[in-house]
Design a protein around this motif. Structure first.
Motif, PDB file in Angstrom:
ATOM      1  N   VAL A 181       0.754  -1.335   0.012  1.00 34.02           N
ATOM      2  CA  VAL A 181      -0.075  -0.077  -0.083  1.00 34.02           C
ATOM      3  C   VAL A 181       1.025   1.388   0.175  1.00 34.02           C
ATOM      4  CG1 VAL A 181      -1.960  -0.997   1.201  1.00 34.02           C
ATOM      5  CG2 VAL A 181      -0.300   0.161   2.761  1.00 34.02           C
ATOM      6  N   GLU A 182       0.265   2.375  -0.403  1.00 32.84           N
ATOM      7  CA  GLU A 182       0.894   3.549  -0.509  1.00 32.84           C
ATOM      8  C   GLU A 182       0.113   4.308   0.348  1.00 32.84           C
ATOM      9  OE1 GLU A 182       3.112   5.482  -3.780  1.00 32.84           O
ATOM     10  OE2 GLU A 182       1.244   6.835  -3.670  1.00 32.84           O
ATOM     11  N   VAL A 183       0.767   5.170   1.402  1.00 30.63           N
ATOM     12  CA  VAL A 183       0.165   6.075   2.511  1.00 30.63           C
ATOM     13  C   VAL A 183       0.720   7.446   2.245  1.00 30.63           C
ATOM     14  CG1 VAL A 183      -0.524   6.195   4.792  1.00 30.63           C
ATOM     15  CG2 VAL A 183       0.204   4.009   3.969  1.00 30.63           C
ATOM     16  N   PRO A 184       0.341   8.153   1.550  1.00 33.23           N
ATOM     17  CA  PRO A 184       0.495   9.689   1.596  1.00 33.23           C
ATOM     18  C   PRO A 184      -0.103  10.515   2.706  1.00 33.23           C
ATOM     19  CG  PRO A 184      -1.132   9.247  -0.191  1.00 33.23           C
ATOM     20  CD  PRO A 184      -0.820   7.904   0.614  1.00 33.23           C
ATOM     21  N   HIS A 185       0.819  11.302   3.367  1.00 26.51           N
ATOM     22  CA  HIS A 185       0.437  12.095   4.475  1.00 26.51           C
ATOM     23  C   HIS A 185       0.803  13.582   4.161  1.00 26.51           C
ATOM     24  CE1 HIS A 185       0.538  13.713   8.592  1.00 26.51           C
ATOM     25  NE2 HIS A 185      -0.269  12.544   8.986  1.00 26.51           N
ATOM     26  N   GLU A 186      -0.345  14.374   4.633  1.00 22.38           N
ATOM     27  CA  GLU A 186      -0.197  15.856   4.301  1.00 22.38           C
ATOM     28  C   GLU A 186       0.878  16.334   4.658  1.00 22.38           C
ATOM     29  OE1 GLU A 186      -3.705  17.192   6.346  1.00 22.38           O
ATOM     30  OE2 GLU A 186      -5.025  16.492   4.745  1.00 22.38           O
ATOM     31  N   THR A 187       1.538  16.134   5.726  1.00 21.35           N
ATOM     32  CA  THR A 187       3.029  16.748   6.222  1.00 21.35           C
ATOM     33  C   THR A 187       4.088  15.838   6.460  1.00 21.35           C
ATOM     34  OG1 THR A 187       2.235  16.319   8.822  1.00 21.35           O
ATOM     35  CG2 THR A 187       1.232  18.468   7.669  1.00 21.35           C
ATOM     36  N   VAL A 188       3.844  14.475   6.383  1.00 19.05           N
ATOM     37  CA  VAL A 188       5.017  13.714   6.555  1.00 19.05           C
ATOM     38  C   VAL A 188       5.548  13.307   5.381  1.00 19.05           C
ATOM     39  CG1 VAL A 188       5.805  11.583   7.726  1.00 19.05           C
ATOM     40  CG2 VAL A 188       4.064  12.708   8.860  1.00 19.05           C
ATOM     41  N   GLY A 189       4.807  13.247   4.085  1.00 22.62           N
ATOM     42  CA  GLY A 189       5.013  12.733   2.914  1.00 22.62           C
ATOM     43  C   GLY A 189       4.635  11.326   2.376  1.00 22.62           C
ATOM     44  N   VAL A 190       5.368  10.764   1.705  1.00 23.09           N
ATOM     45  CA  VAL A 190       4.664   9.471   1.058  1.00 23.09           C
ATOM     46  C   VAL A 190       5.184   8.423   1.898  1.00 23.09           C
ATOM     47  CG1 VAL A 190       4.018   7.997  -1.006  1.00 23.09           C
ATOM     48  CG2 VAL A 190       3.807  10.453  -1.060  1.00 23.09           C
ATOM     49  N   HIS A 191       4.702   7.339   2.152  1.00 18.21           N
ATOM     50  CA  HIS A 191       5.188   5.952   2.631  1.00 18.21           C
ATOM     51  C   HIS A 191       4.642   4.929   1.954  1.00 18.21           C
ATOM     52  CE1 HIS A 191       6.493   8.185   6.204  1.00 18.21           C
ATOM     53  NE2 HIS A 191       7.240   7.454   6.387  1.00 18.21           N
ATOM     54  N   ARG A 192       5.564   3.887   1.836  1.00 14.64           N
ATOM     55  CA  ARG A 192       5.080   2.578   1.046  1.00 14.64           C
ATOM     56  C   ARG A 192       5.165   1.528   2.100  1.00 14.64           C
ATOM     57  NH1 ARG A 192       5.426   1.473  -4.678  1.00 14.64           N
ATOM     58  NH2 ARG A 192       4.257   3.461  -5.449  1.00 14.64           N
ATOM     59  N   VAL A 193       4.235   0.521   2.210  1.00 15.89           N
ATOM     60  CA  VAL A 193       4.402  -0.303   3.107  1.00 15.89           C
ATOM     61  C   VAL A 193       4.205  -1.938   2.426  1.00 15.89           C
ATOM     62  CG1 VAL A 193       1.982  -0.232   3.978  1.00 15.89           C
ATOM     63  CG2 VAL A 193       3.738  -1.445   5.508  1.00 15.89           C
ATOM     64  N   VAL A 194       4.925  -2.723   2.625  1.00 14.46           N
ATOM     65  CA  VAL A 194       4.764  -4.162   2.314  1.00 14.46           C
ATOM     66  C   VAL A 194       4.592  -4.900   3.565  1.00 14.46           C
ATOM     67  CG1 VAL A 194       5.780  -6.198   1.364  1.00 14.46           C
ATOM     68  CG2 VAL A 194       6.014  -3.831   0.322  1.00 14.46           C
ATOM     69  N   SER A 195       3.126  -5.479   3.491  1.00 12.98           N
ATOM     70  CA  SER A 195       2.908  -6.177   4.883  1.00 12.98           C
ATOM     71  C   SER A 195       2.770  -7.722   4.628  1.00 12.98           C
ATOM     72  CB  SER A 195       1.568  -5.762   5.364  1.00 12.98           C
ATOM     73  OG  SER A 195       1.660  -4.403   5.665  1.00 12.98           O
ATOM     74  N   LEU A 196       3.190  -8.738   5.398  1.00 17.91           N
ATOM     75  CA  LEU A 196       3.016 -10.183   5.125  1.00 17.91           C
ATOM     76  C   LEU A 196       2.127 -10.375   6.294  1.00 17.91           C
ATOM     77  CD1 LEU A 196       6.317  -9.361   4.608  1.00 17.91           C
ATOM     78  CD2 LEU A 196       6.226 -11.715   4.028  1.00 17.91           C
ATOM     79  N   TRP A 197       1.061 -10.880   6.053  1.00 15.51           N
ATOM     80  CA  TRP A 197      -0.225 -11.237   7.072  1.00 15.51           C
ATOM     81  C   TRP A 197      -0.337 -12.787   7.102  1.00 15.51           C
ATOM     82  CZ3 TRP A 197      -0.697  -6.924   9.873  1.00 15.51           C
ATOM     83  CH2 TRP A 197      -0.807  -5.899   9.181  1.00 15.51           C
ATOM     84  N   THR A 198      -0.828 -13.243   8.273  1.00 14.69           N
ATOM     85  CA  THR A 198      -1.267 -14.632   8.477  1.00 14.69           C
ATOM     86  C   THR A 198      -2.639 -14.614   8.647  1.00 14.69           C
ATOM     87  OG1 THR A 198       0.844 -15.492   9.077  1.00 14.69           O
ATOM     88  CG2 THR A 198      -0.996 -16.887   9.731  1.00 14.69           C
ATOM     89  N   VAL A 199      -3.540 -15.059   8.163  1.00 15.07           N
ATOM     90  CA  VAL A 199      -5.107 -15.137   8.264  1.00 15.07           C
ATOM     91  C   VAL A 199      -5.524 -16.507   8.503  1.00 15.07           C
ATOM     92  CG1 VAL A 199      -7.071 -14.480   7.389  1.00 15.07           C
ATOM     93  CG2 VAL A 199      -5.135 -12.999   6.619  1.00 15.07           C
TER      94      VAL A 199
END
Length: 137
Positions: free
Chosen positions: A88-106
């Motif tokens: 996912v991409e997580v843009p933030h108004e003041t912090v900037g853009v982050h990307r996150v790769v998550s490995l989940w167990t469901v």
């Protein structure tokens, strides 16, 4: 508001769908709904910041307390059995853009474990020796 432990018939159980719903509820700031997708004894690792989050309540709280101004764009979700990877991409108004790769167990419609790699694009500059072989994104 339904209790965090209950899930009704409209809730999802297929692993990839659970993770897509996780991000939708995160974007909606639906903290109780997010909690309903998580196991009580959830464990999430954040290796980049060397943090460990133990338990559903702490995971929901750390996300609910994050300073506002962010949004979430799901780039992809890939599943293999109970293992689901999301980017996912997580843009933030003041912090900037982050990307996150998550490995989940469901398991049984709940996220039981995760490892998330949060980073800012371009935060790890390319070394000069690779210049002949690469180009900027």
């Amino acid at each position: 508001m339904k209790p965090m432990d209950s899930m009704d018939s409209t809730d999802v159980t297929e692993p990839a769908a659970v993770v897509r719903e996780f991000w939708a509820r995160m974007q909606a700031r639906d903290w109780a709904g997010l909690g309903a997708l998580l196991a009580d004894d959830l464990v999430v690792e954040w290796p980049v910041s060397a943090e460990l989050i133990e338990g559903r309540a702490d995971f929901v709280s750390v996300n609910a307390e994050y300073p506002e101004g962010w949004s979430i764009e799901v780039i992809r979700v890939v599943a293999d059995g109970e293992t689901v990877v999301s980017e996912v991409e997580v843009p933030h108004e003041t912090v900037g853009v982050h990307r996150v790769v998550s490995l989940w167990t469901v398991r049984d419609g709940r996220i039981t474990a995760g490892r998330e790699y949060w980073t800012a694009p371009g935060s790890d500059p390319s070394p000069q020796w690779r210049a002949a072989f690469v180009r900027p994104l």
